[in-house]
Design a protein around this motif. Sequence first.
Motif, PDB file in Angstrom:
ATOM      1  N   PHE A   1       0.823  -1.209   0.000  1.00  0.00           N
ATOM      2  CA  PHE A   1       0.000   0.000   0.000  1.00  0.00           C
ATOM      3  C   PHE A   1       0.859   1.263   0.000  1.00  0.00           C
ATOM      4  O   PHE A   1       0.542   2.239  -0.670  1.00  0.00           O
ATOM      5  N   ARG A   2       1.972   1.248   0.746  1.00  0.00           N
ATOM      6  CA  ARG A   2       2.864   2.406   0.741  1.00  0.00           C
ATOM      7  C   ARG A   2       3.483   2.615  -0.648  1.00  0.00           C
ATOM      8  O   ARG A   2       3.609   3.741  -1.128  1.00  0.00           O
ATOM      9  N   GLN A   3       3.858   1.517  -1.307  1.00  0.00           N
ATOM     10  CA  GLN A   3       4.414   1.614  -2.660  1.00  0.00           C
ATOM     11  C   GLN A   3       3.376   2.189  -3.622  1.00  0.00           C
ATOM     12  O   GLN A   3       3.697   3.055  -4.444  1.00  0.00           O
ATOM     13  N   LEU A   4       2.154   1.717  -3.520  1.00  0.00           N
ATOM     14  CA  LEU A   4       1.087   2.233  -4.379  1.00  0.00           C
ATOM     15  C   LEU A   4       0.865   3.722  -4.130  1.00  0.00           C
ATOM     16  O   LEU A   4       0.685   4.497  -5.065  1.00  0.00           O
ATOM     17  N   HIS A   5       0.917   4.109  -2.846  1.00  0.00           N
ATOM     18  CA  HIS A   5       0.753   5.523  -2.496  1.00  0.00           C
ATOM     19  C   HIS A   5       1.878   6.364  -3.104  1.00  0.00           C
ATOM     20  O   HIS A   5       1.637   7.447  -3.645  1.00  0.00           O
ATOM     21  N   LYS A   6       3.102   5.854  -3.042  1.00  0.00           N
ATOM     22  CA  LYS A   6       4.239   6.574  -3.627  1.00  0.00           C
ATOM     23  C   LYS A   6       4.101   6.718  -5.137  1.00  0.00           C
ATOM     24  O   LYS A   6       4.650   7.645  -5.726  1.00  0.00           O
ATOM     25  N   GLN A   7       3.367   5.812  -5.763  1.00  0.00           N
ATOM     26  CA  GLN A   7       3.124   5.868  -7.205  1.00  0.00           C
ATOM     27  C   GLN A   7       1.976   6.823  -7.542  1.00  0.00           C
ATOM     28  O   GLN A   7       1.576   6.930  -8.698  1.00  0.00           O
ATOM     29  N   GLY A   8       1.446   7.497  -6.525  1.00  0.00           N
ATOM     30  CA  GLY A   8       0.387   8.462  -6.764  1.00  0.00           C
ATOM     31  C   GLY A   8      -1.019   7.920  -6.580  1.00  0.00           C
ATOM     32  O   GLY A   8      -1.999   8.618  -6.852  1.00  0.00           O
ATOM     33  N   LYS A   9      -1.139   6.683  -6.124  1.00  0.00           N
ATOM     34  CA  LYS A   9      -2.453   6.091  -5.892  1.00  0.00           C
ATOM     35  C   LYS A   9      -2.989   6.555  -4.543  1.00  0.00           C
ATOM     36  O   LYS A   9      -2.234   6.785  -3.606  1.00  0.00           O
ATOM     37  N   THR A  10      -4.287   6.666  -4.451  1.00  0.00           N
ATOM     38  CA  THR A  10      -4.936   6.968  -3.183  1.00  0.00           C
ATOM     39  C   THR A  10      -5.370   5.656  -2.563  1.00  0.00           C
ATOM     40  O   THR A  10      -6.105   4.888  -3.189  1.00  0.00           O
ATOM     41  N   VAL A  11      -4.910   5.389  -1.354  1.00  0.00           N
ATOM     42  CA  VAL A  11      -5.270   4.164  -0.645  1.00  0.00           C
ATOM     43  C   VAL A  11      -6.018   4.581   0.622  1.00  0.00           C
ATOM     44  O   VAL A  11      -5.455   5.248   1.482  1.00  0.00           O
ATOM     45  N   ILE A  12      -7.268   4.188   0.699  1.00  0.00           N
ATOM     46  CA  ILE A  12      -8.087   4.497   1.869  1.00  0.00           C
ATOM     47  C   ILE A  12      -8.298   3.195   2.628  1.00  0.00           C
ATOM     48  O   ILE A  12      -8.859   2.239   2.086  1.00  0.00           O
ATOM     49  N   ILE A  13      -7.828   3.189   3.863  1.00  0.00           N
ATOM     50  CA  ILE A  13      -7.908   1.986   4.697  1.00  0.00           C
ATOM     51  C   ILE A  13      -8.849   2.254   5.859  1.00  0.00           C
ATOM     52  O   ILE A  13      -8.702   3.252   6.564  1.00  0.00           O
ATOM     53  N   VAL A  14      -9.797   1.353   6.056  1.00  0.00           N
ATOM     54  CA  VAL A  14     -10.658   1.399   7.233  1.00  0.00           C
ATOM     55  C   VAL A  14     -10.137   0.311   8.168  1.00  0.00           C
ATOM     56  O   VAL A  14      -9.999  -0.847   7.765  1.00  0.00           O
ATOM     57  N   THR A  15      -9.821   0.695   9.395  1.00  0.00           N
ATOM     58  CA  THR A  15      -9.274  -0.280  10.335  1.00  0.00           C
ATOM     59  C   THR A  15      -9.573   0.118  11.772  1.00  0.00           C
ATOM     60  O   THR A  15      -9.739   1.294  12.080  1.00  0.00           O
ATOM     61  N   HIS A  16      -9.617  -0.892  12.625  1.00  0.00           N
ATOM     62  CA  HIS A  16      -9.709  -0.665  14.061  1.00  0.00           C
ATOM     63  C   HIS A  16      -8.334  -0.811  14.709  1.00  0.00           C
ATOM     64  O   HIS A  16      -8.175  -0.565  15.894  1.00  0.00           O
ATOM     65  N   ASP A  17      -7.358  -1.230  13.906  1.00  0.00           N
ATOM     66  CA  ASP A  17      -6.015  -1.515  14.396  1.00  0.00           C
ATOM     67  C   ASP A  17      -5.180  -0.226  14.387  1.00  0.00           C
ATOM     68  O   ASP A  17      -4.835   0.296  13.327  1.00  0.00           O
ATOM     69  N   HIS A  18      -4.852   0.271  15.573  1.00  0.00           N
ATOM     70  CA  HIS A  18      -4.103   1.523  15.678  1.00  0.00           C
ATOM     71  C   HIS A  18      -2.703   1.404  15.090  1.00  0.00           C
ATOM     72  O   HIS A  18      -2.161   2.387  14.565  1.00  0.00           O
ATOM     73  N   GLU A  19      -2.107   0.224  15.136  1.00  0.00           N
ATOM     74  CA  GLU A  19      -0.780   0.042  14.546  1.00  0.00           C
ATOM     75  C   GLU A  19      -0.830   0.213  13.031  1.00  0.00           C
ATOM     76  O   GLU A  19       0.095   0.766  12.439  1.00  0.00           O
ATOM     77  N   ILE A  20      -1.907  -0.257  12.423  1.00  0.00           N
ATOM     78  CA  ILE A  20      -2.084  -0.078  10.980  1.00  0.00           C
ATOM     79  C   ILE A  20      -2.341   1.397  10.684  1.00  0.00           C
ATOM     80  O   ILE A  20      -1.722   1.976   9.786  1.00  0.00           O
ATOM     81  N   ALA A  21      -3.230   2.013  11.420  1.00  0.00           N
ATOM     82  CA  ALA A  21      -3.554   3.428  11.208  1.00  0.00           C
ATOM     83  C   ALA A  21      -2.311   4.304  11.354  1.00  0.00           C
ATOM     84  O   ALA A  21      -2.130   5.264  10.597  1.00  0.00           O
ATOM     85  N   ASP A  22      -1.455   3.971  12.292  1.00  0.00           N
ATOM     86  CA  ASP A  22      -0.241   4.764  12.517  1.00  0.00           C
ATOM     87  C   ASP A  22       0.730   4.696  11.344  1.00  0.00           C
ATOM     88  O   ASP A  22       1.618   5.540  11.218  1.00  0.00           O
ATOM     89  N   GLN A  23       0.574   3.711  10.481  1.00  0.00           N
ATOM     90  CA  GLN A  23       1.441   3.574   9.308  1.00  0.00           C
ATOM     91  C   GLN A  23       0.954   4.403   8.121  1.00  0.00           C
ATOM     92  O   GLN A  23       1.624   4.473   7.092  1.00  0.00           O
TER      93      GLN A  23
END
Length: 139
Positions: free
Chosen positions: A96-118
Amino acid sequence: MQDFALIEEFTAYENIVLPLEIQRKKKGQKEQAVQEALKAVNMEDCKNQKVHTMSGGQKQRIAIARAIINRPQVILADEPTGSLDSENTDLIMKLFRQLHKQGKTVIIVTHDHEIADQCTRTVSLHDGKIRIQRNHICD
């Protein structure tokens, strides 16, 4: 969807290639795109495996591969790491970070704070109020 919307009787390849079949892509283009998607989610060895024989985490990764096969500009991911172990969670978040660096928008819904912090930005609800936070990600 609450499940992965995979066709259980199909192989991983057959599920991932479906969007390309609908677009009537050429066979060579489909083969290469599926291989790249399988590699991105670390599932190359499961190309010909029937989905009904896979674990929940494997199914989740196949669904993610299918979601990225057409190189969309926006990816909506609802709990994308929910049933994955830590190694595969790291792999998916790196993707997902690689896709974001390529200009993609990645929207993640999560309850996991460790994931959200990334994520580069988090939007959360707290007592009915929206909180927006920018995260500083070091890659």
